[in-house]
Design a protein around this motif. Structure first.
Motif, PDB file in Angstrom:
ATOM      1  N   TRP A  27      41.829  42.764  46.218  1.00 33.52           N
ATOM      2  CA  TRP A  27      41.242  42.321  44.949  1.00 33.52           C
ATOM      3  C   TRP A  27      42.110  41.248  44.290  1.00 33.52           C
ATOM      4  N   ARG A  28      43.410  41.336  44.464  1.00 34.13           N
ATOM      5  CA  ARG A  28      44.294  40.320  43.879  1.00 34.13           C
ATOM      6  C   ARG A  28      43.965  38.920  44.415  1.00 34.13           C
ATOM      7  N   TYR A  29      43.431  38.854  45.635  1.00 36.26           N
ATOM      8  CA  TYR A  29      43.073  37.567  46.228  1.00 36.26           C
ATOM      9  C   TYR A  29      41.644  37.143  45.882  1.00 36.26           C
ATOM     10  N   LEU A  30      40.781  38.101  45.573  1.00 39.15           N
ATOM     11  CA  LEU A  30      39.368  37.797  45.325  1.00 39.15           C
ATOM     12  C   LEU A  30      39.044  37.619  43.843  1.00 39.15           C
ATOM     13  N   SER A  31      39.841  38.223  42.980  1.00 38.07           N
ATOM     14  CA  SER A  31      39.511  38.203  41.549  1.00 38.07           C
ATOM     15  C   SER A  31      39.667  36.800  40.971  1.00 38.07           C
ATOM     16  N   GLY A  32      38.993  36.586  39.867  1.00 37.48           N
ATOM     17  CA  GLY A  32      39.096  35.303  39.181  1.00 37.48           C
ATOM     18  C   GLY A  32      38.539  34.135  39.952  1.00 37.48           C
ATOM     19  N   LYS A  38      32.592  34.019  42.841  1.00 35.65           N
ATOM     20  CA  LYS A  38      32.855  35.205  42.030  1.00 35.65           C
ATOM     21  C   LYS A  38      32.537  36.461  42.829  1.00 35.65           C
ATOM     22  N   PHE A  39      33.538  37.309  42.985  1.00 38.56           N
ATOM     23  CA  PHE A  39      33.360  38.607  43.621  1.00 38.56           C
ATOM     24  C   PHE A  39      33.492  39.694  42.567  1.00 38.56           C
ATOM     25  N   SER A  40      32.741  40.753  42.741  1.00 37.57           N
ATOM     26  CA  SER A  40      32.829  41.942  41.897  1.00 37.57           C
ATOM     27  C   SER A  40      33.186  43.116  42.789  1.00 37.57           C
ATOM     28  N   ARG A  41      33.805  44.135  42.178  1.00 34.42           N
ATOM     29  CA  ARG A  41      34.240  45.312  42.947  1.00 34.42           C
ATOM     30  C   ARG A  41      33.242  46.446  42.787  1.00 34.42           C
ATOM     31  N   GLN A  42      33.067  47.200  43.871  1.00 41.22           N
ATOM     32  CA  GLN A  42      32.268  48.433  43.874  1.00 41.22           C
ATOM     33  C   GLN A  42      30.934  48.254  43.157  1.00 41.22           C
ATOM     34  N   MET A  43      30.124  47.375  43.709  1.00 45.06           N
ATOM     35  CA  MET A  43      28.830  47.061  43.101  1.00 45.06           C
ATOM     36  C   MET A  43      27.699  47.734  43.866  1.00 45.06           C
ATOM     37  N   PRO A  44      26.735  48.291  43.120  1.00 45.04           N
ATOM     38  CA  PRO A  44      25.563  48.862  43.783  1.00 45.04           C
ATOM     39  C   PRO A  44      24.755  47.761  44.483  1.00 45.04           C
ATOM     40  N   ALA A  50      28.901  48.277  47.531  1.00 42.36           N
ATOM     41  CA  ALA A  50      29.707  47.323  48.278  1.00 42.36           C
ATOM     42  C   ALA A  50      31.128  47.345  47.724  1.00 42.36           C
ATOM     43  N   ASP A  51      32.126  47.362  48.599  1.00 37.79           N
ATOM     44  CA  ASP A  51      33.503  47.304  48.122  1.00 37.79           C
ATOM     45  C   ASP A  51      33.702  46.041  47.288  1.00 37.79           C
ATOM     46  N   PHE A  52      33.260  44.904  47.824  1.00 36.27           N
ATOM     47  CA  PHE A  52      33.321  43.629  47.113  1.00 36.27           C
ATOM     48  C   PHE A  52      32.013  42.889  47.364  1.00 36.27           C
ATOM     49  N   LEU A  53      31.468  42.290  46.313  1.00 37.31           N
ATOM     50  CA  LEU A  53      30.171  41.621  46.417  1.00 37.31           C
ATOM     51  C   LEU A  53      30.213  40.276  45.725  1.00 37.31           C
ATOM     52  N   CYS A  54      29.757  39.249  46.428  1.00 37.31           N
ATOM     53  CA  CYS A  54      29.476  37.952  45.821  1.00 37.31           C
ATOM     54  C   CYS A  54      27.957  37.856  45.741  1.00 37.31           C
ATOM     55  N   ARG A  55      27.420  38.055  44.545  1.00 40.01           N
ATOM     56  CA  ARG A  55      25.964  38.030  44.372  1.00 40.01           C
ATOM     57  C   ARG A  55      25.384  36.662  44.690  1.00 40.01           C
ATOM     58  N   GLU A  56      26.039  35.613  44.196  1.00 43.13           N
ATOM     59  CA  GLU A  56      25.530  34.259  44.352  1.00 43.13           C
ATOM     60  C   GLU A  56      25.305  33.898  45.811  1.00 43.13           C
ATOM     61  N   VAL A 104      42.625  37.813  56.569  1.00 43.11           N
ATOM     62  CA  VAL A 104      41.427  38.382  55.944  1.00 43.11           C
ATOM     63  C   VAL A 104      40.910  37.428  54.878  1.00 43.11           C
ATOM     64  N   VAL A 105      41.801  36.942  54.044  1.00 44.77           N
ATOM     65  CA  VAL A 105      41.411  36.025  52.966  1.00 44.77           C
ATOM     66  C   VAL A 105      40.851  34.734  53.554  1.00 44.77           C
TER      67      VAL A 105
END
Length: 121
Positions: A27-32, A38-44, A50-56, A104-105
């Protein structure tokens, strides 16, 4: 008109609060929007989280720990559901993040760049 389905936001909050050390590290690499998306954490996402989700860009990043070793069929069904819904699923192990977070990043950044190119081209 789409039918409204309430999201289980309480479960999402709990999952964010109880994030694993490797989820916190990634998350430290994905946030901001650090990777240009834009990624969000633990999204339905449908019936899953999803552990991490980019909706766009419709990118899902999943981290697999020991519990995933116990239920590979569940993960396969989940990935199939997300792929059928139009999401690109990137799956990494906790060991990948622990030992090779830069790789990974980089893989996630390449997926973001590819999705952006596909949408603009």
């Amino acid at each position: 008109m789409r039918e409204f389905k309430p999201r289980n936001t309480q479960r999402a909050r709990t999952l964010r609060r109880e994030a694993t050390p490797m989820e916190r590290k990634l998350w430290r690499y994905l946030s901001g929007s650090a990777l240009g998306a834009k990624f969000s954490r633990q999204m339905p996402v449908g019936p899953y989280f999803a552990d991490f989700l980019c909706r766009e860009l419709m990118i899902v990043v999943e981290l697999d720990g020991h519990s995933h070793d116990l239920r590979p069929d569940h993960d396969a069904l989940r990935d199939r559901w997300m792929t059928d819904a139009g999401y690109q699923v990137l799956r990494f192990t906790n060991a990948d993040v622990q030992g090779h977070v830069e790789g990974v990043v980089t893989a996630i950044r390449l997926a973001v760049d590819a999705q952006r190119s596909a949408r603009s081209g």
